[in-house]
Design an enzyme around this catalytic site. Structure first.
Site, short mmCIF file in Angstrom:
data_model
loop_
_atom_site.label_atom_id
_atom_site.label_comp_id
_atom_site.label_asym_id
_atom_site.label_seq_id
_atom_site.Cartn_x
_atom_site.Cartn_y
_atom_site.Cartn_z
N SER A 1 21.19 15.58 7.52
CA SER A 1 21.43 15.31 6.01
C SER A 1 22.71 14.38 5.70
O SER A 1 23.70 14.84 6.18
CB SER A 1 21.68 16.50 5.24
OG SER A 1 22.02 16.16 3.90
N ARG B 1 26.04 6.44 1.41
CA ARG B 1 24.96 6.33 2.20
C ARG B 1 24.05 5.04 2.04
O ARG B 1 23.43 4.42 2.91
CB ARG B 1 24.09 7.21 2.81
CG ARG B 1 23.48 7.64 1.45
CD ARG B 1 22.31 8.61 1.88
NE ARG B 1 21.85 9.44 0.68
CZ ARG B 1 20.68 10.44 0.70
NH1 ARG B 1 20.03 10.59 1.68
NH2 ARG B 1 20.39 11.01 -0.37
N LEU C 1 -0.29 19.52 19.84
CA LEU C 1 -0.88 18.55 20.71
C LEU C 1 -1.74 17.58 20.27
O LEU C 1 -1.61 16.25 20.65
CB LEU C 1 -1.29 19.31 21.91
CG LEU C 1 -1.83 18.38 23.16
CD1 LEU C 1 -0.62 17.27 23.66
CD2 LEU C 1 -2.38 19.27 24.28
N ARG D 1 1.14 4.82 18.18
CA ARG D 1 2.29 4.25 18.48
C ARG D 1 2.62 3.87 19.80
O ARG D 1 3.53 3.12 19.90
CB ARG D 1 3.30 5.33 17.93
CG ARG D 1 3.44 5.85 16.36
CD ARG D 1 3.24 4.37 15.42
NE ARG D 1 3.18 5.09 13.91
CZ ARG D 1 3.11 4.12 13.21
NH1 ARG D 1 3.35 2.84 13.33
NH2 ARG D 1 3.03 4.70 11.81
#
Lengths: 305, 305, 305, 305
Positions: free
Chosen positions: D122, D197, D214, D224
């Protein structure tokens, strides 16, 4: 200004031609259709489509053949009952689709809500616009000293000025360099868009289509319209709250009473309340609660003890 | 007959009063609204609501401000591209809500598709109707001898008669006993509904509201309109296929070409095809495939080898 | 008896050979591995596998490189904080896989929890065992007169006997007919399994593998171990509660305090409490609550008013 | 270097103390436990926990009491059958948890896969490290001229140098300003972390715990690890492919054959293949395919026509 005149014209064109439908219609929502509600400095929320209304919640709960509505007061009671007993599936029977423009650091919090459908503007495929979120002075908060995840007082004077100057100049420079890296002028090949975007800071705006059912939307609003949520995402949540109120007023009222205005109390807290109602003075020590729990408990029941 | 005259009247009342909306409208879908498409002996599928159309898929893919449509041929090309490359999120931007009446053993298969919203008629709260699925003679199939999970020839003569007699008499007796156990006549307390229902067989009808996005609906249809699906759920899937075709004709055409009529080939199968195209005669032995894979491969390319 | 000697032997064989692992190990859970906890007359719950422990929750919350544990008291405080503030994602980092044998009418309630993975014994592929749930006399409840979805007193005497007789004889007959329809003796083809099963009542047992993360499991337990849940599914939920207590004792304790023993109060209820703490006598009329809400409120705070 | 010596020591400490378990153990996966596989310049993938192995897939598919394994060849056939027929639920019975360190623009693509559990470091609560992804020269690709969403040739000479200079200097400046805005030195309050940030670019590294079953992991890898995926996320996918191969070798082999090495063909493409196998010369014109489809088809079957 969030929209160009061309975009405004497209929206007005869409609003100019109603068509007949046999579906459930929410008048409150029709008034919102396509219009851009501004949020932050360059962002917006627009309703693109919706499905269902208060009656549709009751119709699904009753698995009925017709409208499923008996009377408004009957429906109100059923909706309050469903909300009180966490019967979430009838609320899932309403759906809404928004077009949202928002800074990337807000988008990163938002996307954590997984039970929704999203199509985001692709910075692999397209070039991002030169629009960055710069907080207004009253939102330039200092780090909280009490809470690692919170905001404290507002920055002032030189410190505030310096922060705004950094945010503005870094954004401007990052965008200039983004354009320079992409440029194919002067015999340059131009860096791939999917790479050049890595130079852009998290306050640049992106946009997406976001579709979600009412149950999950209310869950989102409970967390993001909460005072502990970061101000920037709360600004979006609050605009959406207003839209939901117009769309499904009975469900909204039940949500306000049971969730936004309600509280979940632990077994320990319930026990303390019972003792207090019986006349006992309960202290942090005798409560059995931690410091944090006790503070939250006292915030709910400030007058006593 | 699936609906009572009262239910038919409720449906006609709903269809009698179109209202203006600013949302995307699919004319093909408006024609279906609320009407009951009969399935099996007592079941049906009804469209209760929908969101989006073909243009909405393109609009989301383009994250556009207006309609997002450039031309029908442009939209068709985009939709085919999205389907071919498994870009599923734009198809998630359309949503549909059905009211379905179906036997419990069909409902148990159906509910395995988890990415949907469901409100089922509650047999804890209400009493189920006396309606049971009894297969028509031509659907009274024997156990397949080749496939543990399939059907073979149709039963005939005495065997078929005996099966129908069993299904009918057991259903009738189970329902009589269900009513008897519930009965509060003659000083009896009456068994709780949530318990009495356990005596009812899996061919009794239930009903639910079922809401799903177009991407997940197409996935459901690919599995359940398939020839390997059990006939009884396929009957529902095929009715829904007809509805989707009217709702989003471009998406449906792409789905038919790329999914229903298409096939996924393994690396081994692609290799065999390349060898066959180069003139080699490939046999089960030289294919490297298992018996089952080879059979499926030959079914796709029956003329060769 | 839920298991055959062969099945018991398989379980003991699995328990006989521990193997070394570098993963987080919960000793409390290892003691449960593979063993069948009996539920109802023929059902059971068995732990087949699990991932994570209390420390894994903290490790994920801290996104740490090592164990993530600082001290037990520190972990306890963090877990309580996460539970109190609805930070659900760290609890999702633990996972458990059960093998459950349960009546079909219980399975139909259970499967409504969609955020889980399921593999059910296939009655298309295999033949179901002759095992039916027959309630024990003390669970033979009458329909509630106060609550359409509830149970009242227990049936007695002849009425109870008649109900048990019906449940037993209908189940026996349905199963005999199931076998008869499947039979291929005497030249018969035998009805397909996927069709024959439709004759079986909802109290026949099925079984499945069910895998779920801890956050969603606790949500399931909150709803199904609740006193409003049907007794038969509650029996399973209570067995699972005992298993979770042994698996992740700190998370369990926080869950008991904040969820099972806690309560969600509406804005109206909080307001009433504040007034009561200030000395006011609040009545149903002055509470602003509906009859049902007031009854539930008084059940939480019985001594006052 | 992705890890500090302290972090390496923590990992070695975790690997030093195996404990006995009764759960399924994958030796191939135990070898990976906790170790950091480097990816890109500062990223990594670490296996934190896993559940199940090849045998667990078969055990769930068979809903068995014991191991569910009959023989390796039998299991292999079953796993190939399940993969071929898209029976996804048995693959959902295995689960894995990773700790990943990755640039934010990669994280933004990754998080689009919603069926997973995530805990991210975070930046509201903590301060991000000074680590940015700077591509290696051979990955500094130009925008593709053929494909709006792709990469073309590699940048060279001055253009490449200038891009690297921009990326490095902008990252350095952004981080210096991030620290300056946070600073509480000299009487400054320090900007809240959740605001500061927003100045950081998308190539800064973040990290998260990511848990997925899985089936969904293989779906992620199919998209990907594909050649169309952006190089930077593909680098992570390829490392995970190697881990999955060691974890569940039979499932991996089936996945490679049926998914990674396989292809989905449309009805039109199947028709063309049948015509080509029958001796016809099919051209783009006579194929009925679009330009793009034909190009993809020819890439699969390059030798012919």
């Amino acid at each position: 200004m969030a929209l160009t005149p061309e975009q405004e014209a497209e929206i007005e064109a869409l609003r100019a031609s109603p068509r007949p439908t046999l579906r459930a219609v929410s008048e409150g929502m029709e008034a919102h259709m396509y219009r851009a509600h501004p949020v932050l400095d360059h962002g917006f929320v627009r309703v693109i489509d919706y499905m269902g209304d208060d009656a549709a919640i009751c119709q699904a709960a009753r698995v009925s053949y017709g409208k499923g509505t008996k009377s408004v007061s009957n429906d109100e009671g059923l909706i309050r009952y469903l909300m009180r007993h966490w019967h979430s599936t009838p609320f899932e029977m309403c759906e809404v689709k928004f077009h949202v423009k928002l800074p990337i650091f807000v988008a990163r919090q938002w996307i954590r809500h997984r039970t929704a459908n999203v199509n985001e503007y692709s910075a692999r495929y397209s070039i991002l616009d030169r629009e960055f979120y710069i907080p207004r002075p009253e939102h330039l908060a200092a780090q909280s000293t009490a809470n690692a995840q919170g905001r404290g007082e507002v920055l002032e004077g030189e410190e505030a000025e310096r922060v705004l100057e950094i945010l503005k100049s870094d954004a401007a420079r990052a965008y200039e360099h983004y354009e320079e890296m992409l440029s194919q002028e002067g015999g340059r090949k131009g860096l791939a868009r999917e790479l050049a975007r890595m130079n852009l800071p998290a306050n640049i705006y992106t946009q997406w289509y976001w579709k979600i059912d009412l149950h999950n939307l209310l869950h989102f609003l409970r967390l993001r319209a909460d005072s502990h949520a970061q101000y920037e995402i709360r600004a979006y949540a609050e605009v959406i709250c207003g839209i939901v109120r117009d769309w499904v007023p009975l469900a909204w009222a039940a949500f306000e009473d049971y969730r936004l205005g309600g509280a979940t109390l632990s077994a320990r807290a319930l026990d303390c309340l019972r003792r207090m109602l019986a006349g006992e003075t309960v202290t942090e020590e005798s409560s059995g609660m931690s410091k944090g729990e006790w503070r939250e408990f006292r915030a709910l029941f400030p007058g006593q003890g």
